[in-house]
Design an enzyme around this catalytic site. Structure first.
Site, PDB file in Angstrom:
ATOM      1  N   CYS A   1       0.815  -1.214   0.000  1.00  0.00           N
ATOM      2  CA  CYS A   1       0.000   0.000   0.000  1.00  0.00           C
ATOM      3  C   CYS A   1       0.853   1.270   0.000  1.00  0.00           C
ATOM      4  CB  CYS A   1      -0.934   0.010   1.205  1.00  0.00           C
ATOM      5  SG  CYS A   1      -2.097  -1.368   1.166  1.00  0.00           S
TER       6      CYS A   1
ATOM      7  N   CYS B   1      -3.304  -0.631  -3.453  1.00  0.00           N
ATOM      8  CA  CYS B   1      -4.041  -0.052  -2.333  1.00  0.00           C
ATOM      9  C   CYS B   1      -3.391   1.243  -1.853  1.00  0.00           C
ATOM     10  CB  CYS B   1      -4.136  -1.064  -1.191  1.00  0.00           C
ATOM     11  SG  CYS B   1      -2.600  -1.895  -0.808  1.00  0.00           S
TER      12      CYS B   1
END
Ligand code: AVW
Length: 249
Positions: A74, A155
Protein backbone atom coordinates in the site's frame (compact mmCIF):
# COMPACT_ATOMS: atom_id res chain seq x y z
CA UNK A 1 28.66 -36.21 -42.33
CA UNK A 2 28.19 -32.47 -42.89
CA UNK A 3 24.44 -32.86 -42.53
CA UNK A 4 24.82 -34.84 -39.31
CA UNK A 5 27.12 -32.15 -37.91
CA UNK A 6 24.64 -29.44 -38.77
CA UNK A 7 21.78 -31.37 -37.16
CA UNK A 8 23.81 -32.02 -33.99
CA UNK A 9 24.88 -28.36 -33.75
CA UNK A 10 21.29 -27.22 -34.15
CA UNK A 11 20.12 -29.62 -31.46
CA UNK A 12 22.80 -28.43 -29.05
CA UNK A 13 21.87 -24.80 -29.74
CA UNK A 14 18.22 -25.59 -29.11
CA UNK A 15 18.85 -27.44 -25.87
CA UNK A 16 21.14 -24.69 -24.59
CA UNK A 17 18.56 -22.04 -25.43
CA UNK A 18 16.02 -23.90 -23.33
CA UNK A 19 18.37 -24.50 -20.44
CA UNK A 20 19.51 -20.88 -20.43
CA UNK A 21 15.93 -19.69 -20.20
CA UNK A 22 15.04 -22.19 -17.47
CA UNK A 23 18.22 -21.28 -15.62
CA UNK A 24 17.44 -17.56 -15.80
CA UNK A 25 13.91 -18.17 -14.60
CA UNK A 26 14.96 -20.30 -11.64
CA UNK A 27 17.97 -18.28 -10.57
CA UNK A 28 16.03 -15.00 -10.67
CA UNK A 29 13.23 -16.69 -8.73
CA UNK A 30 15.63 -17.97 -6.09
CA UNK A 31 16.47 -14.35 -5.26
CA UNK A 32 13.05 -14.27 -3.55
CA UNK A 33 12.39 -16.08 -0.28
CA UNK A 34 9.67 -18.58 0.26
CA UNK A 35 8.83 -19.83 -3.23
CA UNK A 36 9.17 -23.25 -4.79
CA UNK A 37 10.91 -22.10 -7.97
CA UNK A 38 10.97 -25.48 -9.68
CA UNK A 39 7.23 -25.78 -9.18
CA UNK A 40 6.71 -22.24 -10.48
CA UNK A 41 8.72 -23.12 -13.58
CA UNK A 42 6.45 -26.12 -14.22
CA UNK A 43 3.29 -24.05 -13.74
CA UNK A 44 4.72 -21.27 -15.93
CA UNK A 45 5.53 -23.68 -18.76
CA UNK A 46 2.02 -25.10 -18.75
CA UNK A 47 0.74 -21.72 -19.96
CA UNK A 48 2.39 -21.92 -23.40
CA UNK A 49 4.20 -25.23 -23.99
CA UNK A 50 2.72 -27.26 -26.83
CA UNK A 51 0.62 -24.34 -28.02
CA UNK A 52 0.92 -22.37 -31.18
CA UNK A 53 2.72 -19.08 -30.36
CA UNK A 54 -0.29 -16.92 -31.27
CA UNK A 55 -2.80 -18.96 -29.31
CA UNK A 56 -1.91 -18.27 -25.71
CA UNK A 57 -4.74 -16.31 -24.09
CA UNK A 58 -4.37 -14.20 -20.94
CA UNK A 59 -6.18 -16.87 -18.90
CA UNK A 60 -3.43 -19.37 -19.65
CA UNK A 61 -1.47 -17.63 -16.88
CA UNK A 62 -4.23 -17.88 -14.26
CA UNK A 63 -2.60 -20.90 -12.53
CA UNK A 64 0.78 -19.15 -12.45
CA UNK A 65 -0.59 -16.01 -10.82
CA UNK A 66 -2.60 -18.17 -8.41
CA UNK A 67 0.60 -19.99 -7.44
CA UNK A 68 2.55 -16.74 -6.89
CA UNK A 69 0.05 -13.93 -6.25
CA UNK A 70 1.18 -10.31 -6.46
CA UNK A 71 1.81 -9.00 -2.94
CA UNK A 72 0.26 -5.58 -2.43
CA UNK A 73 2.40 -2.78 -0.98
CA UNK A 74 0.00 0.00 0.00
CA UNK A 75 1.06 3.56 -0.92
CA UNK A 76 4.17 2.29 -2.70
CA UNK A 77 2.84 0.95 -5.96
CA UNK A 78 4.22 2.64 -9.04
CA UNK A 79 2.66 2.31 -12.48
CA UNK A 80 4.28 3.56 -15.67
CA UNK A 81 3.76 3.90 -19.40
CA UNK A 82 6.38 4.74 -22.03
CA UNK A 83 8.83 5.50 -19.24
CA UNK A 84 10.32 2.10 -18.35
CA UNK A 85 13.96 3.18 -18.07
CA UNK A 86 13.29 6.42 -16.17
CA UNK A 87 10.96 4.72 -13.71
CA UNK A 88 13.32 1.89 -12.88
CA UNK A 89 16.36 4.15 -12.60
CA UNK A 90 14.35 6.16 -10.09
CA UNK A 91 12.74 3.33 -8.08
CA UNK A 92 16.02 1.40 -7.82
CA UNK A 93 17.75 4.36 -6.21
CA UNK A 94 15.11 5.34 -3.70
CA UNK A 95 13.61 2.05 -2.51
CA UNK A 96 10.39 3.97 -1.82
CA UNK A 97 8.27 2.58 -4.64
CA UNK A 98 7.76 -0.84 -6.13
CA UNK A 99 6.89 -1.62 -9.73
CA UNK A 100 5.50 -4.78 -11.28
CA UNK A 101 9.07 -5.60 -12.31
CA UNK A 102 10.08 -5.72 -8.61
CA UNK A 103 7.53 -8.41 -7.78
CA UNK A 104 8.54 -12.06 -8.07
CA UNK A 105 6.97 -12.88 -11.45
CA UNK A 106 7.60 -9.44 -12.95
CA UNK A 107 11.22 -9.61 -11.95
CA UNK A 108 11.70 -13.19 -13.17
CA UNK A 109 10.28 -12.49 -16.66
CA UNK A 110 11.39 -8.87 -17.19
CA UNK A 111 13.12 -8.50 -20.55
CA UNK A 112 12.60 -12.12 -21.59
CA UNK A 113 10.89 -13.56 -24.64
CA UNK A 114 9.50 -17.09 -24.86
CA UNK A 115 7.05 -19.24 -26.76
CA UNK A 116 6.08 -22.83 -27.45
CA UNK A 117 5.16 -24.75 -30.56
CA UNK A 118 2.39 -27.19 -31.36
CA UNK A 119 3.37 -30.82 -30.75
CA UNK A 120 6.52 -29.79 -28.89
CA UNK A 121 7.44 -29.83 -25.21
CA UNK A 122 10.12 -27.21 -25.65
CA UNK A 123 10.47 -23.56 -24.71
CA UNK A 124 11.76 -21.37 -27.51
CA UNK A 125 13.37 -17.96 -27.07
CA UNK A 126 14.09 -17.16 -30.71
CA UNK A 127 11.61 -16.35 -33.46
CA UNK A 128 8.78 -15.89 -31.01
CA UNK A 129 6.05 -13.49 -32.18
CA UNK A 130 6.65 -9.78 -31.56
CA UNK A 131 4.44 -7.82 -29.18
CA UNK A 132 2.12 -6.60 -31.95
CA UNK A 133 2.40 -9.59 -34.25
CA UNK A 134 -0.65 -11.26 -32.78
CA UNK A 135 -2.84 -10.46 -29.81
CA UNK A 136 -2.54 -13.79 -27.97
CA UNK A 137 1.22 -14.22 -27.89
CA UNK A 138 2.77 -15.75 -24.75
CA UNK A 139 4.70 -12.65 -23.69
CA UNK A 140 1.93 -10.11 -24.18
CA UNK A 141 -0.65 -12.35 -22.49
CA UNK A 142 1.64 -12.78 -19.50
CA UNK A 143 2.15 -9.02 -19.04
CA UNK A 144 -1.57 -8.39 -19.40
CA UNK A 145 -2.34 -10.96 -16.73
CA UNK A 146 0.41 -9.78 -14.37
CA UNK A 147 -0.55 -6.11 -14.86
CA UNK A 148 -4.22 -6.90 -14.16
CA UNK A 149 -3.26 -8.63 -10.91
CA UNK A 150 -0.86 -5.85 -9.96
CA UNK A 151 -3.58 -3.20 -10.39
CA UNK A 152 -6.12 -5.40 -8.67
CA UNK A 153 -3.84 -5.70 -5.64
CA UNK A 154 -3.09 -1.97 -5.46
CA UNK A 155 -4.04 -0.05 -2.33
CA UNK A 156 -3.71 3.37 -0.73
CA UNK A 157 -2.21 6.13 -2.82
CA UNK A 158 -0.80 4.90 -6.12
CA UNK A 159 1.57 6.71 -8.49
CA UNK A 160 1.98 6.53 -12.26
CA UNK A 161 4.98 7.88 -14.13
CA UNK A 162 4.03 8.97 -17.62
CA UNK A 163 6.07 10.44 -20.44
CA UNK A 164 5.65 14.16 -21.22
CA UNK A 165 7.74 13.85 -24.37
CA UNK A 166 4.92 12.07 -26.20
CA UNK A 167 1.32 12.95 -26.91
CA UNK A 168 -0.98 11.60 -25.70
CA UNK A 169 0.85 10.59 -22.50
CA UNK A 170 -2.23 8.57 -21.52
CA UNK A 171 -2.89 6.24 -24.44
CA UNK A 172 -5.90 3.93 -24.53
CA UNK A 173 -3.91 1.19 -26.27
CA UNK A 174 -1.33 0.98 -23.46
CA UNK A 175 -1.44 -1.68 -20.75
CA UNK A 176 -1.67 1.12 -18.19
CA UNK A 177 -4.85 2.55 -19.74
CA UNK A 178 -6.48 -0.65 -20.97
CA UNK A 179 -5.62 -3.11 -18.21
CA UNK A 180 -4.48 -1.29 -15.07
CA UNK A 181 -6.53 1.90 -14.64
CA UNK A 182 -9.88 0.08 -15.04
CA UNK A 183 -8.87 -2.32 -12.27
CA UNK A 184 -7.99 0.26 -9.62
CA UNK A 185 -10.77 -0.20 -7.10
CA UNK A 186 -11.93 2.76 -5.01
CA UNK A 187 -12.58 0.53 -1.99
CA UNK A 188 -8.84 0.00 -1.77
CA UNK A 189 -7.20 2.81 -3.76
CA UNK A 190 -7.82 6.37 -2.56
CA UNK A 191 -5.69 8.38 -4.96
CA UNK A 192 -3.78 8.24 -8.22
CA UNK A 193 -0.93 10.69 -8.67
CA UNK A 194 0.33 11.09 -12.21
CA UNK A 195 3.95 12.16 -12.32
CA UNK A 196 4.42 13.51 -15.81
CA UNK A 197 8.11 13.43 -16.63
CA UNK A 198 9.03 16.46 -18.71
CA UNK A 199 12.11 17.43 -20.65
CA UNK A 200 13.22 20.62 -22.34
CA UNK A 201 11.07 20.25 -25.43
CA UNK A 202 8.21 18.30 -23.92
CA UNK A 203 5.00 18.20 -25.88
CA UNK A 204 2.60 17.41 -23.02
CA UNK A 205 1.73 18.87 -19.65
CA UNK A 206 -0.92 18.13 -17.03
CA UNK A 207 -3.56 19.95 -19.08
CA UNK A 208 -3.26 17.36 -21.86
CA UNK A 209 -6.69 16.22 -23.02
CA UNK A 210 -5.85 12.57 -22.49
CA UNK A 211 -5.92 13.15 -18.72
CA UNK A 212 -9.61 13.90 -18.97
CA UNK A 213 -10.05 10.46 -20.44
CA UNK A 214 -7.96 9.08 -17.58
CA UNK A 215 -10.22 10.73 -15.01
CA UNK A 216 -13.26 9.24 -16.73
CA UNK A 217 -11.65 5.79 -16.79
CA UNK A 218 -10.92 6.00 -13.05
CA UNK A 219 -13.30 4.44 -10.57
CA UNK A 220 -15.38 7.17 -8.96
CA UNK A 221 -13.97 7.97 -5.52
CA UNK A 222 -10.31 7.74 -6.49
CA UNK A 223 -8.74 11.18 -6.14
CA UNK A 224 -6.73 12.25 -9.19
CA UNK A 225 -3.65 14.45 -9.06
CA UNK A 226 -1.12 15.37 -11.74
CA UNK A 227 2.34 16.77 -11.19
CA UNK A 228 4.86 17.78 -13.85
CA UNK A 229 8.37 16.81 -12.86
CA UNK A 230 11.47 17.62 -14.89
CA UNK A 231 13.58 14.59 -15.75
CA UNK A 232 16.70 16.33 -14.41
CA UNK A 233 14.95 16.95 -11.08
CA UNK A 234 13.74 13.40 -10.90
CA UNK A 235 17.28 12.13 -11.42
CA UNK A 236 18.53 14.36 -8.60
CA UNK A 237 15.67 13.47 -6.33
CA UNK A 238 16.38 9.79 -6.86
CA UNK A 239 20.00 10.14 -5.85
CA UNK A 240 19.06 11.62 -2.47
CA UNK A 241 16.87 9.00 -0.90
CA UNK A 242 14.83 10.50 1.89
CA UNK A 243 14.35 8.22 4.89
CA UNK A 244 10.62 8.90 5.18
CA UNK A 245 9.96 8.04 1.53
CA UNK A 246 7.82 11.14 1.26
CA UNK A 247 7.30 12.22 -2.33
CA UNK A 248 10.09 14.49 -3.45
CA UNK A 249 7.93 16.07 -6.14
P1 AVW B 1 4.57 0.79 -22.60
P2 AVW B 1 2.30 0.12 -20.96
N1 AVW B 1 6.22 -3.70 -29.01
O1 AVW B 1 5.78 1.59 -22.27
O2 AVW B 1 1.36 1.11 -20.34
C1 AVW B 1 7.03 -4.36 -28.16
O3 AVW B 1 3.79 1.19 -23.82
O4 AVW B 1 1.76 -0.64 -22.12
O5 AVW B 1 3.63 0.87 -21.30
N2 AVW B 1 6.88 -4.34 -26.85
C2 AVW B 1 5.89 -3.61 -26.36
C3 AVW B 1 5.00 -2.88 -27.15
C4 AVW B 1 5.21 -2.94 -28.53
N3 AVW B 1 4.41 -2.26 -29.39
N4 AVW B 1 4.11 -2.26 -26.36
C5 AVW B 1 4.44 -2.58 -25.12
N5 AVW B 1 5.51 -3.40 -25.12
C6 AVW B 1 6.16 -3.99 -23.98
C7 AVW B 1 3.00 -2.96 -16.60
C8 AVW B 1 7.56 -3.55 -23.88
O6 AVW B 1 8.29 -4.49 -23.17
C9 AVW B 1 3.47 -1.95 -15.57
F1 AVW B 1 2.80 -2.19 -14.40
C10 AVW B 1 7.43 -2.28 -23.11
O7 AVW B 1 8.59 -1.94 -22.42
C11 AVW B 1 3.12 -0.59 -16.18
O8 AVW B 1 2.26 0.14 -15.30
C12 AVW B 1 6.33 -2.63 -22.15
O9 AVW B 1 5.49 -3.53 -22.85
C13 AVW B 1 2.43 -0.87 -17.48
O10 AVW B 1 2.19 -2.28 -17.51
C14 AVW B 1 5.54 -1.45 -21.69
O11 AVW B 1 4.94 -0.76 -22.74
C15 AVW B 1 3.31 -0.50 -18.67
O12 AVW B 1 2.71 -0.93 -19.84
Amino acid sequence: ALLTTIVVVLMVVLINQQNDFRHTFISRCEGFEGYDCKKLWKVFQQAYVGKSACKVPVEAYDPLLAEAPIQPACNRMMFWSRSKQVVHDFTEKTDCFITLEDTLLGSVLDGLSWCGKENSKETFTNNCPGWDECENNPVRSFWKKASAEYAHAACGGVTAMLNGSISPPYNSSSIFASVEVPRLNSTRVNSLTVVLVTQENSVSNCTNGSFEVLQKDLDEGIKYKCKEVALSWLQKCGSKPNPTCGPCW
